[in-house]
Write a protein that holds these residues in place. Structure first.
Motif, PDB file in Angstrom:
ATOM      1  N   HIS A 241      33.036  38.188  40.408  1.00 37.52           N
ATOM      2  CA  HIS A 241      34.333  38.526  39.798  1.00 37.52           C
ATOM      3  C   HIS A 241      34.152  39.276  38.485  1.00 37.52           C
ATOM      4  CE1 HIS A 241      37.407  36.886  42.388  1.00 37.52           C
ATOM      5  NE2 HIS A 241      36.760  35.727  42.490  1.00 37.52           N
ATOM      6  N   ALA A 242      32.878  39.467  38.089  1.00 41.07           N
ATOM      7  CA  ALA A 242      32.577  40.164  36.838  1.00 41.07           C
ATOM      8  C   ALA A 242      33.389  39.544  35.700  1.00 41.07           C
ATOM      9  CB  ALA A 242      32.843  41.651  36.986  1.00 41.07           C
ATOM     10  N   LYS A 243      34.038  40.403  34.902  1.00 43.84           N
ATOM     11  CA  LYS A 243      34.923  39.926  33.829  1.00 43.84           C
ATOM     12  C   LYS A 243      36.351  40.367  34.107  1.00 43.84           C
ATOM     13  CE  LYS A 243      31.389  39.666  30.223  1.00 43.84           C
ATOM     14  NZ  LYS A 243      31.015  40.025  28.837  1.00 43.84           N
ATOM     15  N   SER A 244      36.717  40.270  35.380  1.00 42.02           N
ATOM     16  CA  SER A 244      38.035  40.733  35.806  1.00 42.02           C
ATOM     17  C   SER A 244      39.141  39.873  35.214  1.00 42.02           C
ATOM     18  CB  SER A 244      38.124  40.711  37.334  1.00 42.02           C
ATOM     19  OG  SER A 244      37.134  41.540  37.897  1.00 42.02           O
ATOM     20  N   LEU A 245      40.289  40.489  35.090  1.00 41.84           N
ATOM     21  CA  LEU A 245      41.474  39.820  34.563  1.00 41.84           C
ATOM     22  C   LEU A 245      42.220  39.131  35.699  1.00 41.84           C
ATOM     23  CD1 LEU A 245      43.378  39.439  32.040  1.00 41.84           C
ATOM     24  CD2 LEU A 245      44.587  41.497  32.856  1.00 41.84           C
TER      25      LEU A 245
END
Length: 723
Positions: free
Chosen positions: A592-596
């Motif tokens: 999800h990485a650093k997704s919002l």
């Protein structure tokens, strides 16, 4: 300079220092591996236990620590000398000698007859007033034969009958001996024999003396020694002598207590390696240089073509430890009794297969080539040993190129056996004479080698995976089978919709990985486990909500965001608990990485209860994807979720493609792909792959016309009635 700029500089400096430390560690490890490999090649592991000298009394019984067969050089050389001496010398006959001897004899008697008062030789008269002494003097000047004055005097005084007798006897004896052949190195014996024969003649003693003197002056060898041909024949006789082999059996007493040590005992001690050996620094330097060459070529190849592989410290450690273990095994093989060709038993193919499975196929080929020669140096097997190791290793590599289960490794071992046996057979037959029992022994070693390779590879693979943190295709295939993986089965039972979602993500990710040359098997298995954390609270996720009631309706956006994002942390914990490989754990952590979490973020923004909403509180913790595989799974995850919820795009490929490419572009614009290795060209290929898979998934089913359905139903009924 602002705070953020200072932090960036500190982070960059820290990364640089970390990179330098890694390079230093690799250099140190490379030097350590080089030193160990050199020591294995140069150190004799048998201790020097005996320091006796010739003439000393043995203080104890000395037994052979191993069985050896060696060549007795002294005895062999003795037999070679005897064989050479038994070869007859080669002589070449000079046919002109007899003619020359006859002519000289004839000329001599012609002169004698000329000066004789009895026989008139030619029209030219001899001055009769010459005294006998003057005649002798003139004859001495005209003849080439070195005859004494007395002999000439006797001949001048002889009558015609005596003169003819002396001439005929002399010629007969000379002709007889020269016809039989007189060797150049047998003149003394021939002259003595002729002298004895002349003394037995019935002539007057003075004329026997004349005959002997003439013969002794005229006789010469007509068989000339051919030194070159003789030497050649003697060398051939030496080469025909087989080396004298002696066998010392393990446990055999070679020097008994109280025995005076002789030179033969010292020789046996040296053959067994029990004598103190003087250190040969030149040989050690040469072996060290050989190891340096092979290690350097391998390092250059890796740095030029496989640099990314050695970013993994576990791989670097493995590349050093496996060759060390293999050379140690080869060294041990040299001390086993009853093994004439220990190189045939060294499982080089096992190392080749392990490197091919765990690291890289091309790199394993390079390692196999280098190690084959080093093993040959350890065992002293020569070209045949190197060929067996190299061919077996290459066959092993090709045999595991498409391994799907651990049983395939056993099958690969049998392939190695076949290749080793064929190579051994080729080299043994090319060097006659071939002894059947020895050939059978060598072939059996080749068969055993393949069996050892299969057992070693199968047994070591899981331990090497766990120890060095390397994930093999075999391990990934095992992880993809839900029947054998309790964690995956748990996901199927407790969060079935999440499992279905993961399966579709796996299909999308695998197609994309194939398109951009990423690890397709890794992304499929990673996709199966990427949402494993949802097992803890499955009903908080949309795909697992089967009732109209949504638990998030009763929660604040912040708490809902915390629950949603915590599935990443929960997934990592579960993965570690169940022993999943680090590569899978990294995918779970980064997918999800650093997704919002935009839904709850927007909800918080529009809710009057919240003031000063911090966007960072509504983001996943990250990190961003560090590899192609992690990035592909992230894109496949959001693509599957978004397209599943948008029913309007299912039947419209054009809209589907727009949605897919927009999702990918958004992640690119957000910077979520900055730390992966994907290029814009790769992203285009990934988008195309996603669209192709989803188009096949959402295609419309063709409905059968009513009359066709009725017709088929009627045919089915008629078939039943006929039966």
């Amino acid at each position: 300079m602002g705070f953020l700029d200072e932090m960036k500089e500190k982070i960059s400096a820290g990364d640089l220092q970390l990179s330098q430390d890694m390079v230093t560690k690799r250099w140190i490890w490379g030097i350590v591996v080089f030193i160990i490999l050199t020591l294995i090649l140069t150190i004799d592991f048998i201790p020097n236990q005996v320091n006796l000298e010739v003439g000393q009394v043995s203080p104890r019984d000395i037994e052979a620590p191993k069985t050896i067969e060696y060549i007795d050089e002294d005895r062999t050389e003795e037999l070679k000398l005897k064989a050479a001496e038994s070869v007859p010398k080669v002589y070449e006959e000079d046919v002109t000698v007899l003619k020359e001897v006859r002519k000289e004899l004839n000329d001599f008697f012609t002169i004698i007859k000329k000066y004789s008062n009895i026989v008139e030789v030619d029209a030219k008269k001899i001055d009769k007033s010459l005294s006998l002494t003057e005649k002798i003097s003139e004859i001495q000047g005209k003849t080439a034969i070195n005859v004494t004055d007395n002999s000439i005097r006797y001949l001048l005084k002889a009558n015609a009958e005596t003169l003819n007798y002396v001439e005929n006897k002399t010629e007969n004896i000379l002709t007889r001996y020269l016809s039989r052949g007189i060797k150049s190195d047998a003149m003394k014996q021939v002259k003595e024999q002729i002298e004895r024969e002349v003394q037995s003649l019935s002539a007057n003693n003075r004329y026997r003396h004349v005959i002997d003197e003439l013969i002794q002056n005229l006789i010469r060898p007509n068989l000339i020694l051919d030194k070159e041909a003789t030497t050649k024949r003697r060398e051939e006789a030496k080469e025909a002598v087989k080396p004298v082999k002696k066998t010392i059996h393990q446990g055999q007493v070679i020097i008994r207590y109280g025995k005076v040590v002789v030179q033969e005992d010292i020789k046996v001690l040296k053959e067994l390696g029990l004598r103190h050996k003087q250190v040969d620094f030149i040989a050690i330097l040469g072996l060290a240089l050989i190891v340096f060459i092979f290690v350097s070529v391998f390092v250059i190849y890796v740095s030029q073509y496989k640099a990314k592989i050695v970013d993994d410290e576990g791989v670097v450690a493995l590349l050093g430890i496996l060759p060390i273990l293999m050379l140690l095994f080869a060294k041990i093989m040299t001390f086993l009794e009853l093994i004439d060709n220990p190189a045939y038993l060294v499982p080089v193919a096992g190392l080749s297969m392990l490197l091919a499975i765990l690291v890289d196929y091309n790199l394993s080929i390079m390692a196999t080539m280098a190690l084959s020669f080093l093993v040959t140096l350890v065992t002293g097997a020569g070209v045949a040993g190197a060929a067996v190791a190299l061919v077996g290793g290459l066959v092993g590599i090709y045999s595991v190129s498409k391994v799907t289960q651990r049983n395939d490794l056993v099958r690969a071992g049998f392939y190695v056996s076949g290749a080793s046996v064929l190579t051994i057979l080729a080299f043994e037959l090319s060097a006659p004479p071939v002894e059947f029992l020895e050939l059978l022994k060598s072939i059996s070693l080749g068969i055993i080698n393949g069996i050892i390779v299969g057992v070693v590879t199968n047994g070591f693979l899981p331990y090497l995976e766990n120890t060095f943190g390397i994930t093999s295709p075999v391990k990934l295939l095992e992880l993809s089978n839900p029947n054998n993986q309790p964690l995956l089965k748990k996901l199927m039972v407790e969060a079935p919709s999440t499992y279905q979602h993961s399966t579709v993500v796996g299909n999308l990710a695998e197609a994309a990985a194939d398109a951009v040359d990423a690890d397709a098997l890794l992304v499929r298995v990673g996709a199966y486990y990427h949402d494993i954390g949802k097992i803890k609270r499955p009903y908080f996720f949309t795909e697992n909500q089967f009732s109209k009631e949504n638990p998030h309706d009763k929660l604040s956006p912040n708490l809902s965001t915390l629950i949603i994002t915590s599935h990443v942390k929960d997934g990592v914990e579960l993965a570690k608990k169940y022993g999943l490989p680090n590569k899978i754990i990294d995918i779970i952590r980064q997918h999800h990485a650093k997704s919002l979490v935009s839904f709850f973020y927007q909800e918080a923004l529009h809710d009057d209860k919240y003031e000063n909403v911090n966007e960072e509180e509504f983001r996943y913790p990250g990190p961003k994807p560090q590899t192609k595989e992690s990035a592909i799974i992230m894109l496949a995850d959001i693509t599957e979720a978004a397209t599943r919820s948008k029913v309007e795009v299912h039947s419209n490929p054009g809209k589907l493609e727009v949605v897919v490419r927009e999702l990918i572009r958004n992640k690119l614009d957000e910077g979520q792909l900055d730390e992966s290795d994907l290029t814009l060209k790769d992203l285009d290929k990934i988008g195309t792959a996603f669209v192709n898979v989803l188009t096949g998934r959402f295609h419309n089913r063709v409905e059968y016309p009513e009359h066709l359905a009725e017709e088929m139903k009627g045919e089915a009924n008629s078939n039943e009635n006929s039966n």
